[in-house]
Write a protein that holds these residues in place. Structure first.
Motif, mmCIF file in Angstrom:
data_model
loop_
_atom_site.group_PDB
_atom_site.id
_atom_site.type_symbol
_atom_site.label_atom_id
_atom_site.label_comp_id
_atom_site.label_asym_id
_atom_site.label_seq_id
_atom_site.Cartn_x
_atom_site.Cartn_y
_atom_site.Cartn_z
ATOM 1 N N ASN A 65 0.810 -1.221 0.000
ATOM 2 C CA ASN A 65 0.000 0.000 0.000
ATOM 3 C C ASN A 65 0.845 1.275 0.000
ATOM 4 O OD1 ASN A 65 1.039 -0.096 2.568
ATOM 5 N ND2 ASN A 65 -0.922 0.137 3.631
ATOM 6 N N SER A 66 2.128 1.176 -0.351
ATOM 7 C CA SER A 66 3.013 2.334 -0.382
ATOM 8 C C SER A 66 3.962 2.232 -1.562
ATOM 9 C CB SER A 66 3.813 2.431 0.922
ATOM 10 O OG SER A 66 4.824 3.423 0.849
ATOM 11 N N PHE A 67 4.359 3.398 -2.119
ATOM 12 C CA PHE A 67 5.320 3.360 -3.219
ATOM 13 C C PHE A 67 6.764 3.403 -2.731
ATOM 14 C CE2 PHE A 67 3.895 7.851 -2.858
ATOM 15 C CZ PHE A 67 5.076 8.435 -2.467
ATOM 16 N N GLU A 68 6.977 3.628 -1.419
ATOM 17 C CA GLU A 68 8.353 3.744 -0.913
ATOM 18 C C GLU A 68 8.985 2.376 -0.707
ATOM 19 O OE1 GLU A 68 11.086 6.074 2.389
ATOM 20 O OE2 GLU A 68 8.903 6.300 2.439
ATOM 21 N N VAL A 69 10.224 2.259 -1.175
ATOM 22 C CA VAL A 69 11.024 1.061 -0.948
ATOM 23 C C VAL A 69 12.059 1.399 0.125
ATOM 24 C CG1 VAL A 69 12.628 -0.605 -1.946
ATOM 25 C CG2 VAL A 69 10.713 0.245 -3.308
ATOM 26 N N TRP A 70 12.105 0.597 1.172
ATOM 27 C CA TRP A 70 13.006 0.846 2.290
ATOM 28 C C TRP A 70 14.271 0.017 2.134
ATOM 29 C CZ3 TRP A 70 11.542 4.503 5.889
ATOM 30 C CH2 TRP A 70 10.203 4.914 5.826
ATOM 31 N N ALA A 71 15.428 0.658 2.185
ATOM 32 C CA ALA A 71 16.712 -0.039 2.164
ATOM 33 C C ALA A 71 17.119 -0.321 3.602
ATOM 34 C CB ALA A 71 17.764 0.812 1.467
ATOM 35 N N LEU A 72 17.384 -1.574 3.914
ATOM 36 C CA LEU A 72 17.623 -1.993 5.289
ATOM 37 C C LEU A 72 19.069 -2.444 5.503
ATOM 38 C CD1 LEU A 72 14.389 -4.151 5.728
ATOM 39 C CD2 LEU A 72 14.688 -1.695 6.176
ATOM 40 N N THR A 73 19.504 -2.354 6.738
ATOM 41 C CA THR A 73 20.840 -2.815 7.120
ATOM 42 C C THR A 73 20.687 -3.967 8.105
ATOM 43 O OG1 THR A 73 21.786 -0.604 6.859
ATOM 44 C CG2 THR A 73 23.031 -2.180 8.188
ATOM 45 N N PRO A 74 21.160 -5.175 7.736
ATOM 46 C CA PRO A 74 21.019 -6.319 8.644
ATOM 47 C C PRO A 74 22.085 -6.291 9.752
ATOM 48 C CG PRO A 74 22.066 -7.003 6.608
ATOM 49 C CD PRO A 74 21.716 -5.553 6.434
ATOM 50 N N GLN A 75 21.678 -6.658 10.961
ATOM 51 C CA GLN A 75 22.596 -6.748 12.087
ATOM 52 C C GLN A 75 22.287 -8.005 12.880
ATOM 53 O OE1 GLN A 75 22.472 -3.170 14.446
ATOM 54 N NE2 GLN A 75 23.288 -1.881 12.821
ATOM 55 N N PRO A 76 23.314 -8.711 13.347
ATOM 56 C CA PRO A 76 23.073 -9.926 14.131
ATOM 57 C C PRO A 76 22.389 -9.612 15.454
ATOM 58 C CG PRO A 76 25.399 -9.317 14.190
ATOM 59 C CD PRO A 76 24.754 -8.421 13.182
ATOM 60 N N ALA A 77 21.558 -10.537 15.896
ATOM 61 C CA ALA A 77 20.819 -10.393 17.151
ATOM 62 C C ALA A 77 20.955 -11.688 17.947
ATOM 63 C CB ALA A 77 19.344 -10.087 16.864
ATOM 64 N N PRO A 78 20.558 -11.690 19.223
ATOM 65 C CA PRO A 78 20.652 -12.914 20.029
ATOM 66 C C PRO A 78 19.908 -14.093 19.405
ATOM 67 C CG PRO A 78 20.214 -11.010 21.431
ATOM 68 C CD PRO A 78 20.086 -10.531 20.009
ATOM 69 N N ARG A 79 20.346 -15.298 19.768
ATOM 70 C CA ARG A 79 19.744 -16.569 19.321
ATOM 71 C C ARG A 79 19.876 -16.780 17.820
ATOM 72 N NH1 ARG A 79 15.941 -14.324 22.600
ATOM 73 N NH2 ARG A 79 14.574 -13.926 20.832
ATOM 74 N N GLY A 80 20.836 -16.116 17.200
ATOM 75 C CA GLY A 80 21.039 -16.308 15.772
ATOM 76 C C GLY A 80 20.075 -15.550 14.897
ATOM 77 N N ASP A 81 19.281 -14.647 15.470
ATOM 78 C CA ASP A 81 18.331 -13.854 14.694
ATOM 79 C C ASP A 81 19.050 -12.722 13.962
ATOM 80 O OD1 ASP A 81 16.574 -15.518 15.940
ATOM 81 O OD2 ASP A 81 15.569 -13.960 17.118
ATOM 82 N N THR A 82 18.336 -12.073 13.056
ATOM 83 C CA THR A 82 18.845 -10.911 12.341
ATOM 84 C C THR A 82 17.832 -9.785 12.437
ATOM 85 O OG1 THR A 82 20.042 -12.284 10.746
ATOM 86 C CG2 THR A 82 19.623 -10.007 10.121
ATOM 87 N N ILE A 83 18.312 -8.593 12.801
ATOM 88 C CA ILE A 83 17.453 -7.414 12.843
ATOM 89 C C ILE A 83 17.804 -6.528 11.654
ATOM 90 C CG2 ILE A 83 16.891 -5.299 14.103
ATOM 91 C CD1 ILE A 83 17.265 -6.766 16.686
ATOM 92 N N TYR A 84 16.789 -6.100 10.935
ATOM 93 C CA TYR A 84 16.974 -5.216 9.784
ATOM 94 C C TYR A 84 16.540 -3.807 10.188
ATOM 95 C CZ TYR A 84 17.343 -9.547 7.105
ATOM 96 O OH TYR A 84 17.739 -10.770 6.640
ATOM 97 N N LYS A 85 17.468 -2.832 10.041
ATOM 98 C CA LYS A 85 17.193 -1.466 10.472
ATOM 99 C C LYS A 85 17.146 -0.512 9.291
ATOM 100 C CE LYS A 85 19.257 -2.083 15.060
ATOM 101 N NZ LYS A 85 20.202 -1.532 16.067
ATOM 102 N N ASN A 86 16.416 0.612 9.481
ATOM 103 C CA ASN A 86 16.348 1.628 8.433
ATOM 104 C C ASN A 86 17.541 2.576 8.550
ATOM 105 O OD1 ASN A 86 15.767 3.331 10.604
ATOM 106 N ND2 ASN A 86 13.596 3.513 10.121
ATOM 107 N N ASP A 87 17.555 3.654 7.772
ATOM 108 C CA ASP A 87 18.716 4.543 7.770
ATOM 109 C C ASP A 87 18.753 5.477 8.974
ATOM 110 O OD1 ASP A 87 16.563 6.026 6.897
ATOM 111 O OD2 ASP A 87 17.576 6.895 5.158
ATOM 112 N N LEU A 88 17.804 5.326 9.899
ATOM 113 C CA LEU A 88 17.865 6.021 11.179
ATOM 114 C C LEU A 88 18.317 5.083 12.295
ATOM 115 C CD1 LEU A 88 14.649 8.255 11.166
ATOM 116 C CD2 LEU A 88 17.000 8.915 10.629
ATOM 117 N N GLY A 89 18.600 3.833 11.928
ATOM 118 C CA GLY A 89 19.010 2.852 12.912
ATOM 119 C C GLY A 89 17.867 2.245 13.689
ATOM 120 N N GLU A 90 16.640 2.428 13.202
ATOM 121 C CA GLU A 90 15.461 1.892 13.880
ATOM 122 C C GLU A 90 15.113 0.510 13.328
ATOM 123 O OE1 GLU A 90 13.281 6.247 14.451
ATOM 124 O OE2 GLU A 90 12.784 4.948 12.740
#
Length: 240
Positions: A65-90
Motif C-alpha cells: 500500500n506504499s510506493f516507498e522502498v526501504w533499504a535496510l541494514t542487517p545486524q546480528p541479534a541474540p539466538r542467531g536472529d537478524t534485525i533489519y534497520k532503516n537509515d535512522l538505525g530503527e
C-alpha cells in the motif's frame, strides 16, 4: 500517483497451511534451518502485505500500500536472529534463524508476526528518460504543494545514470512533506522550506540551507542510494 516503475507485481498469494508453518516453515527432517525465498512476500497479523528482497547488498522492503522502498541494514541479534534497520538505525524487521519474521510499524511498534505468502518479484528501478523524469518531478511538486497548501517547486540535476533514482527520491521527498503537514510539531519547520533540489553525490543525504531542502542520491547504490522519508523528516525537523 505514479511512482518509479519497479517490479512490484507478484504472483497470487500462496497461503501457508498453518500460521506456524508460515512463520517458521516446514523444518527439514535432517535438522537444517528453514530458508525463505530470497525474494518473498509476507502477510502480517494486521493484514499488511509486503515484499522483502534479500538479493541486494542492502535488503529492500516495500509494503503493497506504499510506493516507498526501504533499504535496510542487517545486524546480528541474540539466538542467531537478524534485525533489519532503516537509515535512522530503527528496527523494521526481525528474522529468526528458523525463518520467522516480525515486522515493526508505527501502528505496531512492538512488532507483528508475519507469515510467508509466496515468492515475490524483484524491487528494481527502471530506466527513465528526461521527459519521464520531468513528469515525475512535476507530480512530486504537485503532491507536496497540495499538502503544504503553497507552491513547493522541485528541481534536479540528473544524468541518465541517476534519473530513475532522482525520480524515486522526488516521490519519497513528497511523501516526507505530506507526513510533515500532518504533524503539528513539524509544521513550522516545513513553512521554512521554499524549494526542493535533488542532486547526485557520493553518499545519500539530506540537508536544509537557506530555505532549500537538498536531497543527495548515490546512483551506484541503487535504491539504497537515497535517504528514506523518515530521514528527510528528521533532517527537516532539525533545521534551524
Amino acid at each position: 500517483m505514479l511512482s518509479v516503475a519497479l517490479g512490484f507485481a507478484g504472483p497470487a498469494l500462496a497461503w501457508p497451511q498453518s500460521l506456524r508453518e508460515g512463520l517458521f516453515g516446514s523444518r527439514p527432517s535432517d535438522g537444517r534451518q528453514f530458508a525463505a525465498p530470497p525474494i518473498a512476500r509476507y502477510v502480517s497479523e494486521d493484514g499488511d502485505v509486503f515484499t522483502l528482497d534479500r538479493t541486494q547488498p542492502r535488503p529492500l522492503l516495500k509494503f503493497d500500500n506504499s510506493f516507498e522502498v526501504w533499504a535496510l541494514t542487517p545486524q546480528p541479534a541474540p539466538r542467531g536472529d537478524t534485525i533489519y534497520k532503516n537509515d535512522l538505525g530503527e528496527p523494521v524487521l526481525r528474522a529468526t534463524r528458523l525463518g520467522g519474521i516480525t515486522i515493526f510499524t508505527e501502528q505496531r511498534p512492538g512488532g507483528s508476526a508475519a507469515a510467508l505468502a509466496g515468492v515475490g518479484s524483484p524491487l528494481r528501478l527502471a530506466i527513465m528518460g528526461p521527459q519521464a523524469l520531468l513528469e515525475r518531478l512535476a507530480q512530486a511538486s504537485a503532491r507536496a504543494s497540495r499538502a503544504a497548501r503553497r507552491l513547493i517547486p522541485f528541481e534536479a540535476e540528473a544524468t541518465p545514470a541517476s534519473s530513475a533514482l532522482i525520480a524515486d527520491s522526488a516521490m519519497i521527498t513528497s511523501e516526507a512533506v505530506v507526513r510533515m503537514t500532518k504533524r503539528a510539531d513539524s509544521r513550522h519547520f516545513l513553512d521554512r522550506i521554499l524549494k526542493v533540489r535533488l542532486v547526485e553525490g557520493r553518499k545519500a543525504s539530506a540537508q536544509v540551507a537557506q530555505g532549500v531542502l537538498e536531497v543527495t542520491v548515490a546512483p551506484p547504490q541503487g535504491l539504497a542510494g537515497r535517504p528514506s522519508s523518515d530521514r528527510i523528516v528528521q533532517v527537516a525537523e532539525t533545521f534551524r
